[in-house]
Scaffold this motif. Sequence first.
Motif, PDB file in Angstrom:
ATOM      1  N   PRO A 133       5.405  -2.196  14.883  1.00 17.77           N
ATOM      2  CA  PRO A 133       6.181  -1.113  14.950  1.00 17.77           C
ATOM      3  C   PRO A 133       7.444  -0.866  13.824  1.00 17.77           C
ATOM      4  O   PRO A 133       8.107  -0.346  14.224  1.00 17.77           O
ATOM      5  N   LEU A 134       7.670  -1.191  12.463  1.00 14.21           N
ATOM      6  CA  LEU A 134       8.315  -0.981  11.288  1.00 14.21           C
ATOM      7  C   LEU A 134       7.801  -1.115  10.658  1.00 14.21           C
ATOM      8  O   LEU A 134       7.173  -2.480   9.830  1.00 14.21           O
ATOM      9  N   GLY A 135       7.681  -0.314   9.317  1.00 16.90           N
ATOM     10  CA  GLY A 135       7.300  -0.285   8.086  1.00 16.90           C
ATOM     11  C   GLY A 135       5.754   0.604   8.496  1.00 16.90           C
ATOM     12  O   GLY A 135       5.653   0.166   7.454  1.00 16.90           O
ATOM     13  N   GLY A 136       5.624   1.644   9.904  1.00 16.60           N
ATOM     14  CA  GLY A 136       4.350   1.712   9.501  1.00 16.60           C
ATOM     15  C   GLY A 136       4.193   2.795   8.066  1.00 16.60           C
ATOM     16  O   GLY A 136       4.866   3.279   8.007  1.00 16.60           O
ATOM     17  N   PRO A 137       2.802   2.884   8.384  1.00 18.12           N
ATOM     18  CA  PRO A 137       2.572   3.678   6.985  1.00 18.12           C
ATOM     19  C   PRO A 137       2.150   5.873   7.283  1.00 18.12           C
ATOM     20  O   PRO A 137       1.183   5.774   6.993  1.00 18.12           O
ATOM     21  N   TYR A 138       3.465   5.670   7.918  1.00 16.52           N
ATOM     22  CA  TYR A 138       2.831   6.973   8.358  1.00 16.52           C
ATOM     23  C   TYR A 138       3.049   8.169   7.593  1.00 16.52           C
ATOM     24  O   TYR A 138       1.789   9.187   7.407  1.00 16.52           O
ATOM     25  N   ALA A 139       3.421   8.049   6.315  1.00 16.71           N
ATOM     26  CA  ALA A 139       3.647   8.418   5.139  1.00 16.71           C
ATOM     27  C   ALA A 139       1.870   8.364   4.224  1.00 16.71           C
ATOM     28  O   ALA A 139       1.271  10.040   3.749  1.00 16.71           O
ATOM     29  N   GLN A 140       1.650   7.383   4.127  1.00 16.70           N
ATOM     30  CA  GLN A 140       0.336   7.727   3.880  1.00 16.70           C
ATOM     31  C   GLN A 140      -0.874   7.828   4.584  1.00 16.70           C
ATOM     32  O   GLN A 140      -1.831   8.250   3.859  1.00 16.70           O
ATOM     33  N   MET A 141      -0.568   7.488   6.163  1.00 21.34           N
ATOM     34  CA  MET A 141      -1.716   7.803   6.499  1.00 21.34           C
ATOM     35  C   MET A 141      -1.030   9.741   6.842  1.00 21.34           C
ATOM     36  O   MET A 141      -2.704  10.107   7.302  1.00 21.34           O
ATOM     37  N   LEU A 142      -0.003  10.179   6.747  1.00 20.42           N
ATOM     38  CA  LEU A 142      -0.178  11.684   5.946  1.00 20.42           C
ATOM     39  C   LEU A 142      -1.324  12.103   5.279  1.00 20.42           C
ATOM     40  O   LEU A 142      -2.092  13.312   5.838  1.00 20.42           O
ATOM     41  N   ARG A 143      -1.158  11.199   4.094  1.00 19.31           N
ATOM     42  CA  ARG A 143      -2.084  11.725   3.217  1.00 19.31           C
ATOM     43  C   ARG A 143      -3.311  12.186   3.015  1.00 19.31           C
ATOM     44  O   ARG A 143      -4.011  11.962   2.752  1.00 19.31           O
ATOM     45  N   VAL A 144      -3.753  10.118   4.109  1.00 22.96           N
ATOM     46  CA  VAL A 144      -5.204   9.893   4.504  1.00 22.96           C
ATOM     47  C   VAL A 144      -5.816  11.328   5.168  1.00 22.96           C
ATOM     48  O   VAL A 144      -6.976  11.797   4.760  1.00 22.96           O
ATOM     49  N   ALA A 214      -5.010 -10.089   6.289  1.00 29.41           N
ATOM     50  CA  ALA A 214      -5.624  -9.073   5.179  1.00 29.41           C
ATOM     51  C   ALA A 214      -5.506  -7.899   5.185  1.00 29.41           C
ATOM     52  O   ALA A 214      -7.004  -7.035   4.474  1.00 29.41           O
ATOM     53  N   ASP A 215      -5.254  -7.048   5.704  1.00 38.96           N
ATOM     54  CA  ASP A 215      -4.939  -5.624   6.385  1.00 38.96           C
ATOM     55  C   ASP A 215      -5.137  -5.113   5.634  1.00 38.96           C
ATOM     56  O   ASP A 215      -3.414  -4.861   6.135  1.00 38.96           O
ATOM     57  N   VAL A 216      -5.334  -4.374   4.546  1.00 34.57           N
ATOM     58  CA  VAL A 216      -4.363  -4.361   3.229  1.00 34.57           C
ATOM     59  C   VAL A 216      -5.809  -2.401   2.811  1.00 34.57           C
ATOM     60  O   VAL A 216      -6.854  -3.459   1.871  1.00 34.57           O
ATOM     61  N   ILE A 217      -5.428  -1.651   3.047  1.00 35.67           N
ATOM     62  CA  ILE A 217      -6.292  -0.782   2.262  1.00 35.67           C
ATOM     63  C   ILE A 217      -5.858   0.151   1.340  1.00 35.67           C
ATOM     64  O   ILE A 217      -5.395   0.937   1.237  1.00 35.67           O
ATOM     65  N   ALA A 218      -7.332  -0.235   0.472  1.00 37.07           N
ATOM     66  CA  ALA A 218      -6.706   0.722  -1.130  1.00 37.07           C
ATOM     67  C   ALA A 218      -7.442   2.005  -0.525  1.00 37.07           C
ATOM     68  O   ALA A 218      -9.350   1.709  -0.658  1.00 37.07           O
ATOM     69  N   TYR A 219      -7.199   3.389  -0.255  1.00 40.82           N
ATOM     70  CA  TYR A 219      -8.164   4.827  -0.512  1.00 40.82           C
ATOM     71  C   TYR A 219      -8.514   4.829  -1.702  1.00 40.82           C
ATOM     72  O   TYR A 219      -7.097   5.094  -2.971  1.00 40.82           O
ATOM     73  N   GLY A 220      -9.436   6.010  -2.497  1.00 43.79           N
ATOM     74  CA  GLY A 220      -9.518   6.148  -3.203  1.00 43.79           C
ATOM     75  C   GLY A 220      -8.593   7.279  -3.903  1.00 43.79           C
ATOM     76  O   GLY A 220      -7.973   7.633  -2.977  1.00 43.79           O
ATOM     77  N   PRO A 221      -9.031   7.854  -5.658  1.00 44.94           N
ATOM     78  CA  PRO A 221      -8.397   9.044  -5.474  1.00 44.94           C
ATOM     79  C   PRO A 221      -8.898   9.768  -4.467  1.00 44.94           C
ATOM     80  O   PRO A 221      -7.888  11.347  -4.034  1.00 44.94           O
ATOM     81  N   VAL A 226      -4.245   6.518  -1.941  1.00 40.32           N
ATOM     82  CA  VAL A 226      -2.401   5.604  -0.643  1.00 40.32           C
ATOM     83  C   VAL A 226      -2.612   4.403  -0.524  1.00 40.32           C
ATOM     84  O   VAL A 226      -4.273   4.151  -0.875  1.00 40.32           O
ATOM     85  N   LEU A 227      -1.885   3.388  -0.987  1.00 39.85           N
ATOM     86  CA  LEU A 227      -1.566   2.045   0.372  1.00 39.85           C
ATOM     87  C   LEU A 227      -1.947   1.681   0.821  1.00 39.85           C
ATOM     88  O   LEU A 227      -0.028   1.967   1.651  1.00 39.85           O
ATOM     89  N   VAL A 228      -2.068   1.895   1.962  1.00 49.81           N
ATOM     90  CA  VAL A 228      -2.489   1.888   3.986  1.00 49.81           C
ATOM     91  C   VAL A 228      -2.240   0.146   3.836  1.00 49.81           C
ATOM     92  O   VAL A 228      -2.587  -1.132   3.767  1.00 49.81           O
TER      93      VAL A 228
END
Length: 279
Positions: A133-144, A214-221, A226-228
């Motif tokens: 609810p705070l620090g949500g990955p909005y910018a990262q998910m926009l790119r994904v 361990a909920d961290v997702i590293a997306y490739g190029p 991005v890192l979610v």
Amino acid sequence: MPTATLHDGTRVAYEIHGSGPAVLLPVDPVPKEGAPAEELRRWGMDPALGRILADGLGDAFQVIAFDYEGHRMRHPAAALTPGHLAADLLAVADAAGAGRFAYYGYSWLALAGLQLALRTDRLAALAMGGFPPLGGPYAQMLRVTAAAHAMAQRPKSPAPAGGGEEYDWSSVDVAADPAQTAQFLGLYQSLAGFDEAAAQSRIGCPRLCFAGSADVIAYGPEWGGVLVDIAGPLSRDRARLEAAGWQVRLLQSLDHTGAMQPGAVLPVLRPWLAEVYAA
């Protein structure tokens, strides 16, 4: 099966399990069978996830279960804004006769619950799993989602076989069509600049957030590189979240897929809902 009419005129089916205080649960209550079920198992996911959640709560609550994500994949919205999400969720509650209700959603459906809480006073409780609810990955998910939309417009390559050990979200080939991905791209575009901190004081109901540690997702190029990070904000901002009224739980050693499974969710969600409704 009864249905509710959503903001775009499409109708989504819902099921009611049990009796008692109402809980709105956007999950598929119909277990997958055959090849779809086997594919989910290969990725370590339970093909009966929605039904198990509904049954696991239905002896104490009136569970209103509906496959909102599946519906939006079958019937993509021309536009899917935070206001549309709230209107759709309220439409299901209205159709089911739930005046006041709790809500639980996971991942982007947790995001939907947060937007719902900002637009109604009918929530008895809000539980968010797999999205902070705070620090949500909005910018990262926009790119994904922008990358997913671009992929959806390309010729499809064969889908990889599941490994069965850990779902690799960053390597999944996009099988959706452009209309499906466009609605989610539009959603994250409409959330650009969303002020999470200012929103906290506008949520008046009891609230719970949880994620796998361990909920961290590293997306490739190809996905924008991005890192979610879902777990990090809950850990770093725990004191701030608790001061704002959230109960915070980190589920040890679980990733995004693991923390959505019924065996992880029900021991957290069920007693919390019971406590909320007993107060």
